[in-house]
Design a protein around this motif. Sequence first.
Motif, PDB file in Angstrom:
ATOM      1  N   GLU A 122     -10.070  12.225 -26.119  1.00  0.00           N
ATOM      2  CA  GLU A 122     -10.158  10.771 -25.975  1.00  0.00           C
ATOM      3  C   GLU A 122     -11.620  10.324 -26.014  1.00  0.00           C
ATOM      4  N   ASN A 123     -11.862   9.073 -26.344  1.00  0.00           N
ATOM      5  CA  ASN A 123     -13.230   8.561 -26.287  1.00  0.00           C
ATOM      6  C   ASN A 123     -13.557   8.168 -24.861  1.00  0.00           C
ATOM      7  N   ALA A 124     -13.848   9.152 -24.060  1.00  0.00           N
ATOM      8  CA  ALA A 124     -14.154   8.892 -22.651  1.00  0.00           C
ATOM      9  C   ALA A 124     -14.942  10.067 -22.110  1.00  0.00           C
ATOM     10  N   VAL A 158     -14.601  14.266 -29.317  1.00  0.00           N
ATOM     11  CA  VAL A 158     -14.045  14.331 -30.673  1.00  0.00           C
ATOM     12  C   VAL A 158     -14.643  13.219 -31.526  1.00  0.00           C
ATOM     13  N   ASP A 159     -14.942  13.541 -32.773  1.00  0.00           N
ATOM     14  CA  ASP A 159     -15.589  12.561 -33.636  1.00  0.00           C
ATOM     15  C   ASP A 159     -15.031  12.654 -35.052  1.00  0.00           C
ATOM     16  N   ARG A 160     -14.325  11.673 -35.478  1.00  0.00           N
ATOM     17  CA  ARG A 160     -13.890  11.454 -36.877  1.00  0.00           C
ATOM     18  C   ARG A 160     -13.413  10.006 -36.943  1.00  0.00           C
ATOM     19  N   ILE A 161     -13.906   9.232 -37.881  1.00  0.00           N
ATOM     20  CA  ILE A 161     -13.470   7.839 -38.035  1.00  0.00           C
ATOM     21  C   ILE A 161     -12.133   7.817 -38.773  1.00  0.00           C
ATOM     22  N   VAL A 162     -11.123   7.311 -38.090  1.00  0.00           N
ATOM     23  CA  VAL A 162      -9.776   7.216 -38.676  1.00  0.00           C
ATOM     24  C   VAL A 162      -9.292   5.779 -38.463  1.00  0.00           C
ATOM     25  N   ARG A 210     -24.152  11.802 -26.274  1.00  0.00           N
ATOM     26  CA  ARG A 210     -24.779  11.510 -27.574  1.00  0.00           C
ATOM     27  C   ARG A 210     -23.760  10.890 -28.518  1.00  0.00           C
ATOM     28  N   LYS A 211     -22.514  11.410 -28.478  1.00  0.00           N
ATOM     29  CA  LYS A 211     -21.490  10.894 -29.387  1.00  0.00           C
ATOM     30  C   LYS A 211     -21.070   9.488 -28.992  1.00  0.00           C
ATOM     31  N   LEU A 212     -20.683   9.310 -27.731  1.00  0.00           N
ATOM     32  CA  LEU A 212     -20.191   8.001 -27.286  1.00  0.00           C
ATOM     33  C   LEU A 212     -21.269   6.919 -27.404  1.00  0.00           C
ATOM     34  N   VAL A 215     -22.356   6.979 -31.801  1.00  0.00           N
ATOM     35  CA  VAL A 215     -21.270   6.587 -32.705  1.00  0.00           C
ATOM     36  C   VAL A 215     -20.540   5.357 -32.155  1.00  0.00           C
ATOM     37  N   ASN A 216     -20.081   5.459 -30.915  1.00  0.00           N
ATOM     38  CA  ASN A 216     -19.198   4.397 -30.413  1.00  0.00           C
ATOM     39  C   ASN A 216     -19.955   3.150 -29.977  1.00  0.00           C
ATOM     40  N   THR A 217     -21.163   3.329 -29.474  1.00  0.00           N
ATOM     41  CA  THR A 217     -21.962   2.157 -29.128  1.00  0.00           C
ATOM     42  C   THR A 217     -22.330   1.387 -30.395  1.00  0.00           C
ATOM     43  N   GLY A 218     -22.801   2.098 -31.407  1.00  0.00           N
ATOM     44  CA  GLY A 218     -23.141   1.437 -32.670  1.00  0.00           C
ATOM     45  C   GLY A 218     -21.923   0.814 -33.326  1.00  0.00           C
ATOM     46  N   HIS A 219     -20.799   1.545 -33.242  1.00  0.00           N
ATOM     47  CA  HIS A 219     -19.575   1.075 -33.889  1.00  0.00           C
ATOM     48  C   HIS A 219     -19.095  -0.244 -33.279  1.00  0.00           C
ATOM     49  N   CYS A 220     -19.059  -0.296 -31.935  1.00  0.00           N
ATOM     50  CA  CYS A 220     -18.527  -1.525 -31.311  1.00  0.00           C
ATOM     51  C   CYS A 220     -19.507  -2.674 -31.491  1.00  0.00           C
ATOM     52  N   VAL A 290     -11.262  -5.384 -35.691  1.00  0.00           N
ATOM     53  CA  VAL A 290     -10.408  -5.534 -34.514  1.00  0.00           C
ATOM     54  C   VAL A 290      -9.894  -4.188 -34.007  1.00  0.00           C
ATOM     55  N   ARG A 291      -9.951  -3.138 -34.843  1.00  0.00           N
ATOM     56  CA  ARG A 291      -9.642  -1.785 -34.319  1.00  0.00           C
ATOM     57  C   ARG A 291     -10.853  -1.284 -33.547  1.00  0.00           C
ATOM     58  N   VAL A 292     -12.022  -1.370 -34.165  1.00  0.00           N
ATOM     59  CA  VAL A 292     -13.217  -0.783 -33.560  1.00  0.00           C
ATOM     60  C   VAL A 292     -13.620  -1.539 -32.294  1.00  0.00           C
ATOM     61  N   GLY A 293     -13.270  -2.843 -32.266  1.00  0.00           N
ATOM     62  CA  GLY A 293     -13.597  -3.631 -31.069  1.00  0.00           C
ATOM     63  C   GLY A 293     -12.463  -3.683 -30.062  1.00  0.00           C
ATOM     64  N   ARG A 294     -11.341  -2.996 -30.320  1.00  0.00           N
ATOM     65  CA  ARG A 294     -10.172  -3.068 -29.446  1.00  0.00           C
ATOM     66  C   ARG A 294     -10.505  -2.717 -28.000  1.00  0.00           C
ATOM     67  N   SER A 295      -9.719  -3.211 -27.082  1.00  0.00           N
ATOM     68  CA  SER A 295      -9.849  -2.890 -25.645  1.00  0.00           C
ATOM     69  C   SER A 295     -11.257  -3.161 -25.115  1.00  0.00           C
ATOM     70  N   ILE A 297     -12.292  -4.573 -22.438  1.00  0.00           N
ATOM     71  CA  ILE A 297     -12.486  -4.299 -21.001  1.00  0.00           C
ATOM     72  C   ILE A 297     -12.874  -2.833 -20.825  1.00  0.00           C
ATOM     73  N   ARG A 298     -12.184  -1.949 -21.547  1.00  0.00           N
ATOM     74  CA  ARG A 298     -12.517  -0.513 -21.490  1.00  0.00           C
ATOM     75  C   ARG A 298     -13.956  -0.327 -21.978  1.00  0.00           C
ATOM     76  N   LYS A 299     -14.329  -0.976 -23.061  1.00  0.00           N
ATOM     77  CA  LYS A 299     -15.653  -0.757 -23.654  1.00  0.00           C
ATOM     78  C   LYS A 299     -16.776  -1.390 -22.836  1.00  0.00           C
ATOM     79  N   LEU A 300     -16.451  -2.392 -22.006  1.00  0.00           N
ATOM     80  CA  LEU A 300     -17.451  -3.003 -21.122  1.00  0.00           C
ATOM     81  C   LEU A 300     -17.462  -2.345 -19.741  1.00  0.00           C
ATOM     82  N   ASP A 304     -18.565   3.404 -19.796  1.00  0.00           N
ATOM     83  CA  ASP A 304     -18.296   3.479 -21.232  1.00  0.00           C
ATOM     84  C   ASP A 304     -19.552   3.166 -22.048  1.00  0.00           C
ATOM     85  N   ARG A 305     -19.377   2.945 -23.319  1.00  0.00           N
ATOM     86  CA  ARG A 305     -20.425   2.969 -24.341  1.00  0.00           C
ATOM     87  C   ARG A 305     -21.484   1.868 -24.283  1.00  0.00           C
ATOM     88  N   LEU A 306     -21.302   0.816 -23.480  1.00  0.00           N
ATOM     89  CA  LEU A 306     -22.312  -0.256 -23.438  1.00  0.00           C
ATOM     90  C   LEU A 306     -23.078  -0.267 -22.109  1.00  0.00           C
TER      91      LEU A 306
END
Length: 387
Positions: A122-124, A158-162, A210-212, A215-220, A290-295, A297-300, A304-306
């Motif tokens: 999971e991304n966590a 885990v890291d792969r953009i799907v 490093r991954k979260l 990858v995920n900070t830049g992505h969101c 809207v996929r990459v920005g989903r959830s 509350i979780r991302k804030l 998490d990544r921010l």
Amino acid sequence: MKVVHFGAGNIGRGFIGLLLSQSGYEVVFVDVSDELVSRLQEKQQYVVNLANDEREQIVVSGVTAINGKEPERVAEAVAQADLVTTAVGVNVLKHIAEGIARGIEKRLESGGAGPLHVIACENAIGGSTQLKEHVYERLNEELRSKADAIVAFPDAAVDRIVPIQHHEDPLMVTVEPYCEWVVDRSRMLPGARPIQGVHYVDELEPYIERKLFTVNTGHCCAAYLGYIYGYGTIQDSMADAGIVAKVQAVLEETGAMLIGKYGFDRTEHEQYVAKIVGRFQNPHLTDEVVRVGRSPIRKLSPNDRLVRPALQLYEMGTAPVHLAGAMAAALLFDYPEDPEAQEIQAEIRANGLAAAISKFTAIGEEHPIHRSVIREYERLQRLAVRK
Ligand SMILES: NC(=O)c1ccc[n+]([C@@H]2O[C@H](COP(=O)([O-])OP(=O)(O)OC[C@H]3O[C@@H](n4cnc5c(N)ncnc54)[C@H](O)[C@@H]3O)[C@@H](O)[C@H]2O)c1
Ligand SMILES: O=P(O)(O)OC[C@@H](O)[C@@H](O)[C@H](O)[C@H](O)CO
């Protein structure tokens, strides 16, 4: 060998199931989507498309599925499994814990099964550790003590953009070519059979952070700014030079934190960042903002990544002004079909922006980052394209 994998979704089929099948496992997916389950039971294979110039296709065979709404079958599968993995979403882990707990109980009763590793993909931070807590809440003291000897929950990255898939065949999945799966070896039991393609490390924290936080900070950041400026995909968002500059600025902040905390080589980290920006811009993928920005509350949330990298950078003596801007952009993500986005908007309307920032980030109103988020929110609000 048999793996029980919870979550036959994008990363479940596009990465984890693929890698485990190639590593010699029969993959038994557990999902609550009746369509996915029945199709996997019927076809017992699916196709993975690599999003590159060659458009390679990989047929993943030796797969089947169990419906997560059949707890007895799930428990029996876990009791007999050689490995359990998950890719359901960190907030869903509590909902799969009962089946894993009952499966461990059956495994202990039978007495014959060998060591079992349960790996949350999971991304966590600490996904498997969180899953263990949920599972152990459902075992009594005696079972917990016995389980400690034969079950381990090593954390992973885990890291792969799907992206969200749009194929006529609901099992087909298109993925980026890049993939990385890192597992914490220090938490594993003796005699574990290595999974082909997994990078085992003795200390996971540098890898998952490093991954979260890259990858995920830049992505969101690309997603939330893309949403504000009216773009539908990450590809379109990352074709906007102004957004790319903001993403780069955010990743310079997380990079400064990661290099300061873990001593990463600066040149190597800059190369890692450049590769990730190129991955975001992959022209063979169509990844919805809207996929990459989903959830959101979780991302804030604080770990998490921010927020986590921003607070760590602040503690190092640098004001995370660009990360504060990304938090502000997340607070402006008002996508009607995202329940967490709607919850944030309702909180802002009901109690005001300042209270909402503190509620979702746990950053107090007296903190300088809190003031930066408000300032950035007001600036971005004026730029937001009206939906
Ligand atoms: N998609 C990616 O690019 C990517 C990459 C790395 C990590 N991840 C992480 O992987 C996880 C899954 O993400 P995804 O993109 O594959 O999402 P997804 O929505 O495509 O897949 C999740 C799957 O879990 C299933 N599910 C939901 N509740 C369940 C339950 N109670 N029991 C069993 N199955 C259940 C859903 O039906 C769905 O098929 C998330 O933690 C995500 O952050 C995603
Ligand atoms: O899956 P989430 O919601 O945590 O984050 C959305 C994307 O950033 C994520 O799925 C990436 O595509 C993935 O983490 C790349 O490895």
